[in-house]
Write a protein that holds these residues in place. Structure first.
Motif, PDB file in Angstrom:
ATOM      1  N   ILE A 176       1.957   6.989  -6.648  1.00 28.68           N
ATOM      2  CA  ILE A 176       0.937   7.979  -7.030  1.00 28.68           C
ATOM      3  C   ILE A 176       1.366   9.381  -6.593  1.00 28.68           C
ATOM      4  O   ILE A 176       1.231  10.356  -7.348  1.00 28.68           O
ATOM      5  CB  ILE A 176      -0.421   7.601  -6.413  1.00 28.68           C
ATOM      6  N   ALA A 177       1.907   9.507  -5.360  1.00 31.88           N
ATOM      7  CA  ALA A 177       2.352  10.812  -4.871  1.00 31.88           C
ATOM      8  C   ALA A 177       3.500  11.350  -5.727  1.00 31.88           C
ATOM      9  O   ALA A 177       3.542  12.550  -6.039  1.00 31.88           O
ATOM     10  CB  ALA A 177       2.801  10.699  -3.407  1.00 31.88           C
ATOM     11  N   PHE A 178       4.424  10.471  -6.125  1.00 39.43           N
ATOM     12  CA  PHE A 178       5.537  10.921  -6.967  1.00 39.43           C
ATOM     13  C   PHE A 178       5.036  11.407  -8.320  1.00 39.43           C
ATOM     14  O   PHE A 178       5.501  12.443  -8.834  1.00 39.43           O
ATOM     15  CB  PHE A 178       6.532   9.779  -7.153  1.00 39.43           C
ATOM     16  N   ILE A 210       2.365  17.695 -11.507  1.00 37.75           N
ATOM     17  CA  ILE A 210       1.504  18.794 -11.060  1.00 37.75           C
ATOM     18  C   ILE A 210       2.265  19.814 -10.224  1.00 37.75           C
ATOM     19  O   ILE A 210       2.213  21.011 -10.507  1.00 37.75           O
ATOM     20  CB  ILE A 210       0.303  18.230 -10.267  1.00 37.75           C
ATOM     21  N   TRP A 211       2.976  19.365  -9.176  1.00 37.55           N
ATOM     22  CA  TRP A 211       3.560  20.294  -8.216  1.00 37.55           C
ATOM     23  C   TRP A 211       5.008  20.674  -8.519  1.00 37.55           C
ATOM     24  O   TRP A 211       5.486  21.680  -8.010  1.00 37.55           O
ATOM     25  CB  TRP A 211       3.488  19.690  -6.817  1.00 37.55           C
ATOM     26  N   ARG A 212       5.687  19.893  -9.281  1.00 41.08           N
ATOM     27  CA  ARG A 212       7.104  20.178  -9.530  1.00 41.08           C
ATOM     28  C   ARG A 212       7.270  21.486 -10.309  1.00 41.08           C
ATOM     29  O   ARG A 212       6.514  21.777 -11.235  1.00 41.08           O
ATOM     30  CB  ARG A 212       7.721  19.018 -10.328  1.00 41.08           C
ATOM     31  N   THR A 214       0.833  -1.212   0.000  1.00 41.26           N
ATOM     32  CA  THR A 214       0.000   0.000   0.000  1.00 41.26           C
ATOM     33  C   THR A 214       0.859   1.250   0.000  1.00 41.26           C
ATOM     34  O   THR A 214       0.592   2.201  -0.759  1.00 41.26           O
ATOM     35  CB  THR A 214      -0.917  -0.014   1.250  1.00 41.26           C
ATOM     36  N   LEU A 215       1.902   1.262   0.846  1.00 44.18           N
ATOM     37  CA  LEU A 215       2.792   2.423   0.880  1.00 44.18           C
ATOM     38  C   LEU A 215       3.496   2.615  -0.452  1.00 44.18           C
ATOM     39  O   LEU A 215       3.702   3.755  -0.900  1.00 44.18           O
ATOM     40  CB  LEU A 215       3.820   2.250   2.002  1.00 44.18           C
ATOM     41  N   LEU A 216       3.863   1.512  -1.105  1.00 42.18           N
ATOM     42  CA  LEU A 216       4.527   1.608  -2.406  1.00 42.18           C
ATOM     43  C   LEU A 216       3.598   2.221  -3.449  1.00 42.18           C
ATOM     44  O   LEU A 216       4.000   3.108  -4.214  1.00 42.18           O
ATOM     45  CB  LEU A 216       4.978   0.210  -2.851  1.00 42.18           C
ATOM     46  N   ILE A 217       2.332   1.760  -3.468  1.00 40.16           N
ATOM     47  CA  ILE A 217       1.367   2.301  -4.436  1.00 40.16           C
ATOM     48  C   ILE A 217       1.113   3.781  -4.163  1.00 40.16           C
ATOM     49  O   ILE A 217       1.107   4.608  -5.084  1.00 40.16           O
ATOM     50  CB  ILE A 217       0.058   1.494  -4.379  1.00 40.16           C
TER      51      ILE A 217
END
Length: 553
Positions: free
Chosen positions: A176-178, A184-186, A169-172
């Motif tokens: 997605i966050a990356f 979007i945020w970079r 779950t943390l990997l997924i």
């Protein structure tokens, strides 16, 4: 649950072992019929506790037939330790197939290995039942010291694989966050066009003229394209600094507006500047629409004139006031806030969309209710998917798998019954809980002459439920056989009981299993909620796990 067995000990009938005897006779007849084709044997009829014996099955069959040997714990009361590979011997047009099993037993006594079912093609054969005696290990107490029984110690529960699911779950989530950060945020590096757009209007106009010089329009006599770019440069500059409709205005409208601004003292443009701009714009109109072809030298002169007039316009423009600078700063801050809000909105929409798509995908694969219950939580689902315990309860033992371990409960018998029977009870939950399992074993010191009447036993069990507060008991009876062949009666239906003792009765399902031998009554009682798909799966799994030693039920 304390069931009243007072009436059971005086009421009996002749039902007894009828069904099990018929089954045994059937197995013997099948064994005799198949004697010439299927044979079974063991390498020893007497072993010590824990010692292994080899059980061998030989099948002679045509090469075209498929043979299916028994698998799993079908040799109870003996336990299968290992199933060996099949040995094949070819004898002309037939095969001799030899299958071996390693069996053992950890309790002393005389045991019978039950008949095993063998499938040969489309026919079914049964092997002979075989007798095995398991002897105690003789210990010389004069040479071997005796020690006290060690106390019960608590064993830590084996860890589950929950950390693997957390890691996945943390990997997924990390991926997605990356991706959201990257797209979007970079702070992305500016493109050449973005860098030019950030320059002041004057610098952009000068840079555009420089790029026009580097083009090959004049070398290739592409005057139309050359004058289009040249007039676009001066129009853009005037649009941003003088008149904000310069791009869409005609030459006549633009020149008229410049003269009005000069006459109104809004901008101090000279007559020569306006005249030069007008001359170049009209010549460009002739080139673009009348296909006029001025000299190359004149085109270069017009370019230099535009360069000079841009400087003249810049010189006469008033310096921005502090208020205008403050408004520009506020404008840039507002643009930054709008950009940030847009990023937050896009991130939120993407996140919600991913959650919705994941929910829909898992719902299509596993079902809506399963996904909902996984997210919100469900007591029965947690029991079904938890770590189950398989254990033996009572003497003679009942092997059963349950979501939770059954704990021994002391049963108080009246003094006049203690000499006639003994009772052991193991339970999880009570009748007042949503889910409960009870295993009850009763040993009679002197059984009735005509055997124990199972129907009377069931009737007394139902009366025991009523004594505990159950009412409106609906009853159905069916024959029941465990996976290892023990036969009994299944009583099931619905009942109502007052959970909170408030007068409000709750309806629930129940299942009772009764197994009767000469002097043993074995009962399994389960209650569970209505209309609960997970509870139904729990009951099915429990019922499929029950095993009794042949001859004990």
């Amino acid at each position: 649950m304390n069931y009243d067995f007072r009436i059971m000990r005086i009421k009996a009938s002749v039902i007894g072992h009828r069904s099990s005897v018929v089954f045994s006779v059937f197995c013997i007849l099948c064994s005799l019929f198949s004697f010439g084709q299927v044979k079974s044997s063991i390498d020893s009829t007497s072993i010590t506790i824990g010692e292994q014996i080899t059980y061998k099955v030989e099948v002679e069959t045509d090469t075209t037939n498929m043979v299916v040997f028994p698998e799993g714990q079908t040799f109870s009361p003996l336990e299968m330790i290992e199933s060996y590979r099949i040995d094949t011997i070819k004898n002309s047009d037939k095969y001799n197939l030899i299958k071996k099993y390693a069996l053992t037993q950890f309790d002393s006594g005389a045991y019978t290995i039950p008949s095993q079912k063998i499938l040969v093609g489309d026919k079914t054969f049964f092997t002979d039942s075989l007798k095995v005696e398991v002897n105690n290990v003789v210990v010389d107490t004069t040479k071997q010291g005796l020690y006290d029984i060690k106390p019960i110690i608590e064993v830590k529960k084996k860890g589950s694989n929950w950390w693997k699911y957390v890691l996945i779950t943390l990997l997924i989530v990390g991926v997605i966050a990356f991706l959201m950060y990257w797209f979007i945020w970079r702070q992305k590096p500016l493109t050449e066009e973005q860098k030019i757009a950030l320059l002041p209007p004057y610098d952009r106009a000068k840079l555009a003229l420089k790029k026009l010089d580097e083009s090959h329009y004049l070398e290739q006599a592409e005057l139309k394209e050359y004058y289009s770019e040249l007039t676009l440069i001066i129009r853009k500059y005037l649009d941003e600094k003088v008149y904000d409709h310069s791009l869409e205005s005609t030459t006549e409208e633009l020149i008229s507006r410049l003269r009005l601004l000069r006459e109104g003292n809004q901008i101090d443009l000279s007559q020569d500047t306006i005249k030069n701009i007008e001359s170049i714009l009209r010549r460009a109109d002739l080139v673009k629409f009348a296909k006029s072809t001025p000299d190359i030298a004149l085109a270069e002169l017009d370019r230099n004139t535009i360069d000079t007039e841009i400087d003249h316009v810049k010189e006469v423009l008033p310096e921005p006031t502090e208020e205008e600078k403050l408004l520009d700063e506020k404008y840039r801050e507002e643009l930054a806030r709008k950009k940030k809000r847009r990023k937050i909105m896009v991130t939120t929409v993407v996140g919600i969309s991913l959650l919705i798509m994941s929910f829909i995908g898992f719902s299509l694969k596993y079902g809506f209710n399963y996904v909902k219950d996984t997210i919100i939580g469900h007591d029965s689902k947690e029991l079904l998917e938890g770590d189950w315990i398989t254990s033996q309860y009572g003497v003679p033992p009942v092997t059963i798998s349950t979501p939770k371990v059954l704990k021994r409960t002391e049963v108080s018998l009246p003094d006049e019954l203690k000499q006639q029977m003994s009772m052991t009870l193991f339970a999880y939950g009570t009748l007042l809980d949503e889910f409960s399992v009870v295993v009850n074993t009763t040993l009679l010191s002197q059984p009735p002459k005509d055997g124990i009447d199972i129907e009377k036993t069931i009737e007394e069990s139902l009366k025991g439920l009523e004594a505990q507060g159950a009412k409106d008991i609906i009853t159905f009876n069916n024959e029941f056989a465990t996976p290892n062949g023990a036969e009994g009666v299944k009583t099931y239906g619905t009942l109502k009981f007052d959970v909170l003792k408030t007068g409000n009765f709750v309806e629930a399902n129940y299942v009772m299993l009764h197994f009767i031998s000469e002097n043993v009554i074995q009962q399994i009682m389960i209650t569970y909620p209505l209309d609960d798909v997970y509870a139904d799966q729990i009951i099915e799994r429990i019922l499929n796990s029950i095993e009794l030693k042949p001859g004990e039920a």
